[in-house]
Design a protein around this motif. Structure first.
Motif, PDB file in Angstrom:
ATOM      1  N   ALA A  19     -18.564  68.356   0.769  1.00  0.00           N
ATOM      2  CA  ALA A  19     -17.960  69.177   1.723  1.00  0.00           C
ATOM      3  C   ALA A  19     -16.905  68.515   2.563  1.00  0.00           C
ATOM      4  CB  ALA A  19     -19.176  69.842   2.821  1.00  0.00           C
ATOM      5  N   ASP A  20     -17.104  67.146   2.871  1.00  0.00           N
ATOM      6  CA  ASP A  20     -16.140  66.134   3.654  1.00  0.00           C
ATOM      7  C   ASP A  20     -15.000  65.644   3.000  1.00  0.00           C
ATOM      8  OD1 ASP A  20     -18.089  66.779   5.668  1.00  0.00           O
ATOM      9  OD2 ASP A  20     -19.034  64.901   5.633  1.00  0.00           O
ATOM     10  N   ASP A  21     -15.068  65.819   1.532  1.00  0.00           N
ATOM     11  CA  ASP A  21     -13.805  64.997   0.827  1.00  0.00           C
ATOM     12  C   ASP A  21     -13.343  66.041   0.039  1.00  0.00           C
ATOM     13  OD1 ASP A  21     -12.515  63.691  -0.806  1.00  0.00           O
ATOM     14  OD2 ASP A  21     -13.896  62.343  -1.219  1.00  0.00           O
ATOM     15  N   PRO A  22     -11.947  66.784   0.764  1.00  0.00           N
ATOM     16  CA  PRO A  22     -11.569  67.927  -0.346  1.00  0.00           C
ATOM     17  C   PRO A  22     -10.579  67.224  -1.567  1.00  0.00           C
ATOM     18  CG  PRO A  22     -10.081  67.207   1.766  1.00  0.00           C
ATOM     19  CD  PRO A  22     -11.492  66.471   1.736  1.00  0.00           C
ATOM     20  N   PHE A  23     -10.779  65.872  -1.782  1.00  0.00           N
ATOM     21  CA  PHE A  23      -9.795  65.234  -2.640  1.00  0.00           C
ATOM     22  C   PHE A  23     -10.769  64.845  -3.860  1.00  0.00           C
ATOM     23  CE2 PHE A  23      -7.419  64.560   1.132  1.00  0.00           C
ATOM     24  CZ  PHE A  23      -6.474  65.685   0.995  1.00  0.00           C
ATOM     25  N   LEU A  24     -11.951  65.262  -3.825  1.00  0.00           N
ATOM     26  CA  LEU A  24     -12.675  64.793  -5.073  1.00  0.00           C
ATOM     27  C   LEU A  24     -12.234  64.949  -6.402  1.00  0.00           C
ATOM     28  CD1 LEU A  24     -16.248  65.885  -3.961  1.00  0.00           C
ATOM     29  CD2 LEU A  24     -15.332  63.565  -4.180  1.00  0.00           C
ATOM     30  N   TRP A  25     -11.209  65.986  -6.692  1.00  0.00           N
ATOM     31  CA  TRP A  25     -10.662  66.260  -8.010  1.00  0.00           C
ATOM     32  C   TRP A  25      -9.815  65.321  -8.337  1.00  0.00           C
ATOM     33  CZ3 TRP A  25      -5.099  66.953  -7.759  1.00  0.00           C
ATOM     34  CH2 TRP A  25      -4.510  67.082  -6.463  1.00  0.00           C
ATOM     35  N   LEU A  26      -9.280  64.196  -7.448  1.00  0.00           N
ATOM     36  CA  LEU A  26      -8.547  63.077  -7.708  1.00  0.00           C
ATOM     37  C   LEU A  26      -9.384  62.099  -8.542  1.00  0.00           C
ATOM     38  CD1 LEU A  26      -6.118  62.849  -4.831  1.00  0.00           C
ATOM     39  CD2 LEU A  26      -5.613  63.596  -6.992  1.00  0.00           C
ATOM     40  N   GLU A  27     -10.763  62.364  -8.480  1.00  0.00           N
ATOM     41  CA  GLU A  27     -11.447  61.299  -9.389  1.00  0.00           C
ATOM     42  C   GLU A  27     -11.507  61.395 -10.854  1.00  0.00           C
ATOM     43  OE1 GLU A  27     -15.243  61.182  -7.620  1.00  0.00           O
ATOM     44  OE2 GLU A  27     -14.676  60.500  -5.713  1.00  0.00           O
ATOM     45  N   GLU A  28     -11.003  62.663 -11.302  1.00  0.00           N
ATOM     46  CA  GLU A  28     -10.947  62.927 -12.782  1.00  0.00           C
ATOM     47  C   GLU A  28      -9.643  62.316 -13.369  1.00  0.00           C
ATOM     48  OE1 GLU A  28     -10.748  66.736 -15.684  1.00  0.00           O
ATOM     49  OE2 GLU A  28     -10.805  67.029 -13.751  1.00  0.00           O
ATOM     50  N   ILE A  29      -9.980  61.033 -13.716  1.00  0.00           N
ATOM     51  CA  ILE A  29      -8.770  60.216 -14.351  1.00  0.00           C
ATOM     52  C   ILE A  29      -7.718  60.682 -14.956  1.00  0.00           C
ATOM     53  CG2 ILE A  29      -8.279  58.061 -15.537  1.00  0.00           C
ATOM     54  CD1 ILE A  29     -11.082  57.035 -14.940  1.00  0.00           C
ATOM     55  N   GLU A  30      -8.272  61.317 -15.995  1.00  0.00           N
ATOM     56  CA  GLU A  30      -7.051  62.002 -16.822  1.00  0.00           C
ATOM     57  C   GLU A  30      -6.849  63.381 -16.595  1.00  0.00           C
ATOM     58  OE1 GLU A  30      -5.122  60.394 -18.961  1.00  0.00           O
ATOM     59  OE2 GLU A  30      -5.958  58.546 -19.225  1.00  0.00           O
ATOM     60  N   GLY A  31      -7.615  64.130 -15.713  1.00  0.00           N
ATOM     61  CA  GLY A  31      -7.390  65.584 -15.402  1.00  0.00           C
ATOM     62  C   GLY A  31      -5.956  65.744 -15.141  1.00  0.00           C
ATOM     63  N   PRO A  32      -5.639  67.202 -15.564  1.00  0.00           N
ATOM     64  CA  PRO A  32      -4.104  67.466 -15.751  1.00  0.00           C
ATOM     65  C   PRO A  32      -3.910  67.687 -14.147  1.00  0.00           C
ATOM     66  CG  PRO A  32      -5.421  68.947 -17.195  1.00  0.00           C
ATOM     67  CD  PRO A  32      -6.385  67.943 -16.296  1.00  0.00           C
ATOM     68  N   GLY A  33      -4.548  68.148 -13.272  1.00  0.00           N
ATOM     69  CA  GLY A  33      -4.068  68.260 -11.692  1.00  0.00           C
ATOM     70  C   GLY A  33      -4.034  67.033 -11.305  1.00  0.00           C
TER      71      GLY A  33
END
Length: 696
Positions: A19-33
């Motif tokens: 909930a507190d971290d809106p940038f968890l998606w940046l932890e996907e190393i090779e994630g397209p986004g």
């Protein structure tokens, strides 16, 4: 605390983190986004810094230094000659080559190519990065070659015949992974690697060791040791003497980054050695088994105690008869401001480099008539001395010698004849005549004196106007010593600027206790020390907050992160390389769980509390002004996850704070996979530092 309550707490913490971290998606190393975000950030940073008129000059000067033909080609002393790995403008990925000592002594040695990594990469259409080779003694013909794709810690291991200069047709060939491999004999190796589900630690390293015979598939390997999933890792252990004779095989279980258990494979049951956990077996010399201690220890048999930082030895024959009851004797004990810098062995000698108030000297230790006798090697004084090569066939060795303003030189010492000579010397890469080196001390928050080195222009006015870069590390018992930094000298000192190296607690400048006094619950002492050095520089009017920047990588990146979040008022620039930054999630990212011995574990409430007190990512908040940091990381860094740097930049963007971010797609934990990428990184960093600290 019950298991049910612990599970509930863990679930609550995890939910709160999401909930507190809106940038968890940046932890996907090779994630397209995530990759699209990184490329967009790269474009912005390159557009800003590469358009600066200094960038191209810095890049060309850095590349010339990296690719200079008169660099010292450091070698190892093997039975097949002197081996070297070399990179230049033609051999971008590098070439493994060898020569003779006689040829090496000349200005232009004749090199014989063993393996061309550039040609191999082209032939196999792979982005190969050479990570080294382990060759089977005593012949050292068959080698286990490690190749990384893009610079990752994970490697492929392939058997290579150094005499035939070719990969062995029916040879050992291990797929990619974080793995440790040791030769037993020409047809047998010990391997720790990913064997499938449930064989890797929480840190992402193997904890199962197996024996593999030539011709067997990995599925046929026989398990010989199993650690615990909570360990950092387990690795094979093969104890050989200088002749290549094996005296013991086993496994090393790394319980934490600093605690180890040695287990020997016996004819019936494995034997767990009764060494202290903070001890490292260092080899065999003159029928003595060598052990380095990183904690105070009283052996279970005998009444002699040994201080942390000491070197001890056992009679090998007695130890092999009963390793649990053998009695050790002292080799070396550090003085109050001393520390063991490094060690190595030759055929008959132990070599120690010893730090004395952050100055180093080298000694050879010989065991004779029941006692160890130390003889100093008359290398240049007031310099950093490092052992670079030692021979198993003889008592020959090589040392690098340098200081902040003295270029590196390579010295050759033959202990049998006491011949000492300079083999190679690096020409000056910058004009050092206008600078001076001084050593000062700052007083940390708790009153501890923290030494640091200042390299400044002789003409510098003590009015706070000198642009200054402060560099530090302060972790994992790693010391920072005076050494010649060609790039820093050319791209920074020559511009009339100053450079500072801080010897912080948490490092290894004064031995194990200097490290252990700033671990876990007391890690804040490292950050306090760094801030104290910055304040001392300002108080002495060497520089000022407007002209002071900080720099560090990995643990040093965390150090810089704490500096700019705890005292942003002290700095106007911050170079943050491959950093740790989110200390509440570091154990979930890449190899982070392996460093709980240094920092603590955020899954444990008490430890989470002290981590939360300084975690830089969570300390980036509105209402503060940060010194527009330059964050550099690498997509291929499988040691410190790039999400640390990504999330820091994203949080700064969210806060409307200025920053620079650059993510090298290759490069691993060094953030650069070849000399061209090294030069680009250096040019970007010094362009940034010049814009922030030099420009009006």
């Amino acid at each position: 605390m019950t298991g049910l309550f612990s599970a509930a707490l863990t679930h609550t913490v995890a939910a709160a983190t999401r909930a507190d971290d809106p940038f968890l998606w940046l932890e996907e190393i090779e994630g397209p986004g995530a990759l699209a975000w990184a490329r967009a950030e790269n474009d912005k940073t390159l557009g800003a810094l590469q358009s600066d008129p200094r960038y191209q000059r810095f890049y060309e000067e850095a590349l010339n230094i990296f690719q200079a033909k008169d660099r010292i080609p450091y070698v190892s002393l093997g039975r097949g000659g002197l081996n070297n790995f070399w990179q230049d403008e033609k051999q971008v990925r590098g070439v493994w080559r060898r020569t003779t000592l006689e040829s090496y002594r000349t200005q232009s040695p004749q090199w014989e190519t063993v393996l061309d990594i550039d040609a191999l990469a082209v032939a196999e259409k792979k982005n190969w990065v050479y990570r080294g080779a382990s060759c089977l003694p005593p012949e050292e013909r068959l080698c286990l070659l490690e190749l990384s794709e893009g610079g990752k810690d994970a490697v492929f291991v392939r058997e290579f015949d150094r005499d035939a200069k070719a990969f062995v047709t029916i040879g050992f060939d291990l797929p990619e992974g974080k793995q440790d491999v040791s030769w037993v004999d020409g047809d047998t190796i010990l391997i720790a690697r990913d064997w499938g589900e449930g064989t890797m630690t929480h840190s992402g390293y193997p904890f199962v060791v197996k024996e593999l015979k030539r011709g067997q598939s990995l599925g046929e390997a026989r398990e010989v040791f199993r650690g615990e999933p909570t360990d950092v890792q387990a690795a094979p252990f093969v104890l050989r003497d200088s002749e290549g004779t094996i005296h013991a095989t086993g496994a090393v279980r790394s319980i934490s980054s600093f605690e180890h258990e040695y287990v020997l494979f016996g004819p019936r049951l494995p034997i767990k050695l009764n060494l202290p956990r903070k001890a490292i077996i260092g080899g065999i010399v003159s029928g003595r088994l060598l052990v380095m201690l990183n904690e105070d220890w009283t052996p279970p048999y005998g009444d002699t105690s040994f201080a942390a930082g000491s070197f001890i030895s056992y009679d090998l024959a007695e130890w092999k008869r009963d390793p649990l009851r053998a009695s050790p004797t002292l080799v070396f004990k550090p003085g109050p401001r001393q520390a063991l810098g490094g060690f190595g062995v030759t055929r008959n000698l132990l070599i120690l480099t010893i730090l004395d108030y952050v100055q180093s000297k080298a000694f050879v230790y010989k065991y004779d008539q029941g006692a160890w006798r130390a003889t100093p090697i008359p290398l240049p004084e007031n310099a950093s001395v490092g052992l670079t090569a030692a021979s198993n066939e003889s008592d020959k060795m090589m040392f690098s010698v340098s200081s902040f303003l003295m270029p590196a030189s390579l010295w050759y010492f033959d202990a049998a004849t006491e011949r000492l000579e300079t083999l190679k010397a690096t020409p000056p890469r910058f004009n050092a005549s206008k600078h001076v080196v001084e050593q000062f001390e700052a007083t940390s928050r708790d009153g501890t004196r923290i030494p640091y080195y200042l390299v400044r222009p002789k003409s510098a006015k003590l009015d706070g106007s000198t642009p200054t870069l402060l560099y530090g590390y302060g972790g994992f018992q790693i010391p920072l010593l005076p050494s010649y930094a060609s790039l820093m000298g050319r791209l920074w000192l020559e511009q009339g600027n100053a450079y500072v190296v801080a010897n912080l607690r948490g490092g290894g400048e004064f031995g194990p206790q200097w490290h252990q006094t700033a671990q876990g619950a007391t890690k804040q002492r490292t950050w306090d020390d760094f801030i104290a050095v910055a304040e001392d520089l300002i108080q002495r009017k060497i520089t000022s907050p407007r002209r002071l920047g900080v720099s560090g990588g990995s643990q040093g990146g965390l150090l810089v992160g704490t500096a700019i979040t705890q005292r942003p008022d002290l700095f106007n620039a911050a170079v943050v390389e491959v950093p740790l930054f989110d200390m509440l999630r570091f154990t979930k990212l890449a190899a982070g769980a392996s460093w709980t011995g240094e920092y603590g574990d955020p899954a444990i409430p008490e430890q989470r509390e002290w981590l939360e007190a300084y975690s830089p990512y969570q300390k980036l908040v509105s209402g503060k002004t940060y010194p527009a940091p330059f964050i550099l990381t690498s997509t291929k860094d499988d040691r410190v996850h790039p999400a640390h740097g990504r999330k820091a930049a994203a949080r700064l963007a969210e806060l409307g704070q200025p920053y620079f971010y650059y993510e090298n797609i290759d490069g691993g934990h060094s953030a650069a996979a070849n000399l061209i990428e090294d030069a680009r990184k250096a040019a970007l960093e010094y362009t940034y530092a010049s814009r922030r600290l030099v420009d009006e």
